[in-house]
Design a protein around this motif. Sequence first.
Motif, mmCIF file in Angstrom:
data_model
loop_
_atom_site.group_PDB
_atom_site.id
_atom_site.type_symbol
_atom_site.label_atom_id
_atom_site.label_comp_id
_atom_site.label_asym_id
_atom_site.label_seq_id
_atom_site.Cartn_x
_atom_site.Cartn_y
_atom_site.Cartn_z
ATOM 1 N N ASN A 558 0.898 -1.250 0.069
ATOM 2 C CA ASN A 558 -0.019 0.089 0.083
ATOM 3 C C ASN A 558 0.927 1.269 -0.083
ATOM 4 O O ASN A 558 1.836 1.311 0.661
ATOM 5 C CB ASN A 558 -0.816 -0.151 1.138
ATOM 6 N N MET A 559 0.337 2.061 -0.984
ATOM 7 C CA MET A 559 1.239 3.506 -0.595
ATOM 8 C C MET A 559 0.226 4.738 -0.654
ATOM 9 O O MET A 559 -0.916 4.563 -0.937
ATOM 10 C CB MET A 559 2.137 3.790 -1.853
ATOM 11 N N VAL A 560 0.480 5.680 0.207
ATOM 12 C CA VAL A 560 -0.335 6.807 0.593
ATOM 13 C C VAL A 560 -0.340 7.814 -0.824
ATOM 14 O O VAL A 560 0.793 7.641 -1.273
ATOM 15 C CB VAL A 560 0.165 7.431 1.729
ATOM 16 N N VAL A 561 -1.754 8.244 -1.012
ATOM 17 C CA VAL A 561 -1.832 9.320 -2.034
ATOM 18 C C VAL A 561 -1.801 10.629 -1.569
ATOM 19 O O VAL A 561 -2.801 10.876 -0.674
ATOM 20 C CB VAL A 561 -3.048 8.964 -2.962
ATOM 21 N N ILE A 562 -0.898 11.468 -1.692
ATOM 22 C CA ILE A 562 -0.820 12.736 -1.230
ATOM 23 C C ILE A 562 -0.299 14.013 -2.417
ATOM 24 O O ILE A 562 0.514 13.243 -3.213
ATOM 25 C CB ILE A 562 0.040 12.957 0.075
ATOM 26 N N ASP A 563 -0.599 14.938 -2.388
ATOM 27 C CA ASP A 563 -0.041 15.854 -3.433
ATOM 28 C C ASP A 563 0.911 16.621 -2.914
ATOM 29 O O ASP A 563 1.449 16.458 -1.797
ATOM 30 C CB ASP A 563 -1.211 16.844 -3.891
ATOM 31 N N GLU A 564 1.163 17.599 -3.942
ATOM 32 C CA GLU A 564 2.695 18.443 -3.426
ATOM 33 C C GLU A 564 2.417 19.203 -2.111
ATOM 34 O O GLU A 564 3.429 19.506 -1.449
ATOM 35 C CB GLU A 564 2.734 19.466 -4.390
ATOM 36 N N LYS A 565 1.128 19.384 -1.752
ATOM 37 C CA LYS A 565 0.998 20.306 -0.358
ATOM 38 C C LYS A 565 0.921 19.369 0.722
ATOM 39 O O LYS A 565 0.200 19.985 1.827
ATOM 40 C CB LYS A 565 -0.189 21.212 -0.663
ATOM 41 N N GLN A 566 0.921 18.202 0.704
ATOM 42 C CA GLN A 566 1.060 17.062 1.647
ATOM 43 C C GLN A 566 -0.852 16.983 1.862
ATOM 44 O O GLN A 566 -1.079 16.683 2.962
ATOM 45 C CB GLN A 566 1.474 17.467 2.810
ATOM 46 N N ILE A 567 -1.630 17.338 0.814
ATOM 47 C CA ILE A 567 -2.905 16.976 1.017
ATOM 48 C C ILE A 567 -3.341 15.365 1.043
ATOM 49 O O ILE A 567 -2.993 14.938 -0.023
ATOM 50 C CB ILE A 567 -3.893 17.754 0.254
ATOM 51 N N TYR A 568 -4.031 14.758 2.064
ATOM 52 C CA TYR A 568 -4.227 13.333 1.939
ATOM 53 C C TYR A 568 -5.451 13.045 1.035
ATOM 54 O O TYR A 568 -6.626 13.744 1.196
ATOM 55 C CB TYR A 568 -4.526 13.112 3.508
ATOM 56 N N TYR A 569 -5.397 12.027 0.313
ATOM 57 C CA TYR A 569 -6.362 11.652 -0.493
ATOM 58 C C TYR A 569 -6.960 10.103 -0.126
ATOM 59 O O TYR A 569 -8.109 9.850 -0.370
ATOM 60 C CB TYR A 569 -6.061 11.294 -2.111
ATOM 61 N N GLY A 570 -5.900 9.453 0.308
ATOM 62 C CA GLY A 570 -6.269 7.918 0.366
ATOM 63 C C GLY A 570 -5.030 6.975 0.301
ATOM 64 O O GLY A 570 -3.829 7.580 0.219
#
Length: 591
Positions: A558-570
């Motif tokens: 499993n890998m966490v999905v986050i964007d450049e601003k460290q916003i969590y998606y799942g």
Amino acid sequence: MDGKKYINRLFLLFARLSNNNKVLILSIFVSIIASLAAILLKISVHATQVMLQEAFPEDDYNYLFLAFPIIGISLTVLFVKFFVKDDLSHGVSKVLYAIARDKGKLKGHHTYSSIIASTLTVGFGGSVGLEAPITLTGSAIGSQLGTFFKLNTKSTITLVACGATAAVAAIFNAPVAGVVFAIEVLMLDLTITSAFPLLVSAVTAMSMSYILLGHSIMFNNIGTISEFAIENLPLYAILGLVTGLYSLYFMRMSAFIESIFKKMQSSWGKIAVGGILLSVLIFLFPSFYGEGYEALSNIMRGNLSYLFHNSPFYSWQYNDFLILLFLFLLLMFKTFATAFTTGAGGVGGVFAPSLFLGGIAGCLLATFINTFFDAHVPVLNFVLAGMSGVMGSVMKAPLTAIFLIAEISGGYQLFVPLMLTTLVSCCIFYPFEKYSVYTKSLAAEGNLITHHKDKHALSLLNVSNLIENNFATVNPEATIRDLLPVIEHSVRNIFPLVDEKQHFYGIVILDDVRPLMFHEEKYDIPLKDVAFFPSTSVNPNERMSSVVEKFRETGLYNMVVIDEKQIYYGFISRANVFSTYREIIEEISED
């Protein structure tokens, strides 16, 4: 009422057919509609051009050339901006993107918007081709029918290719080239399932072309093709060298000019700069007006004087050396005219310009040899071979180029020169340009479809569609005590630390806190003390090929999905990715 019952009965019978039979029947309707659209567009644009171009005697300047392109591009931009409200540039690239990323789905307005926009652009002199807009139109028709009848992805993509095949076959009356175009340019796998609909589309479109136009097709009267002479093979190889180098110049210069226009923020600024520069070029070189097929046809008939009609260089046609200089100037500045048209906001493709430029290159070389070496090489043969050389390189479609030129000219005896010229041209061009004019931008974005089924399947996967959200989140300021009830109701052993604004702070693994759960004196330990920030994560917009590579390198499940601003998606899981991947492989593979 009886008519409605009859139609409903037909729909019921159609619904009972096998998927392959549905595609076969629909391919006929797609090709009829697409070929009608292609023929009507060519006729209307040709009529507009003839009316506007013949307003002045051939030995006089046509000052209206200074206004027509600006008017056409302005009308195109207004139509796109206020009615379509979508990007219509690079038609073939849009088809490739739809196949690679959107399961063959194209927007409904593509069935007509590109036709209107390209008519305004090319009819008023825009120095681009109509083939890309027509291809997009035909493909959109196939896409809409496939969606309406709820066909699967593979069948919808086949109908998209059928529309493109019909467009090419109808325009040039070249059924074989139409089929090869779908395979080589759209990168459709040639199988029994896909071959039949493509062949049906090509034959249907060719029949429509004959019914509506008879023998009055493009390049139907081009003069006599000379017999192939083995002693001219080295000259065709030299022509391949010339067209290969020129194709590289065309690609690089076009990209450079378009990059300049992309930096301009104002649409009207683009129209002003591009429109004025284009108008000046067309005033100087009237053969740049529109697609250039009329000029190309005259060159094939040996009527080089047509190139000088309404041009300030009209008197040059009587001097052999000035003719060569004029042909060279056409080669150098046609690229600018095409790039100015698209950069300013015009709608069109590079199919026609590549043929025009290849023809000029072949004519220039043959005329040069005949002038300075008192030889008698057949100019028409070199024009045709040059067309194949430039088109085959720029579009990275050598087979399409060879068969197209052979079909439109009836010059099947030229297969060897066509193959040699195109081969040498591609060998020069390919080491410097990995992708074609249609695929370069798509490849940079990771949206390019290939004949490789594994890569194709990965291109159809999207990170955002595979994100799993059944991971219970915990506040970063929480303690072991706060985590216990979360663990009780969770089906996962991973607990992301996420605040109220969805900022991601790390991960707590159940195995790491299990030793602490049975010691009440440790319940007040902050979760931050036992959490860790993963070294590998996935961006929601990341290419799936990159995601798969990360799974392979790290061995993670499993890998966490986050964007450049460290916003969590799942989270995205290896099992879900490969399960979906296998489903897509089954869908795009043959039954």
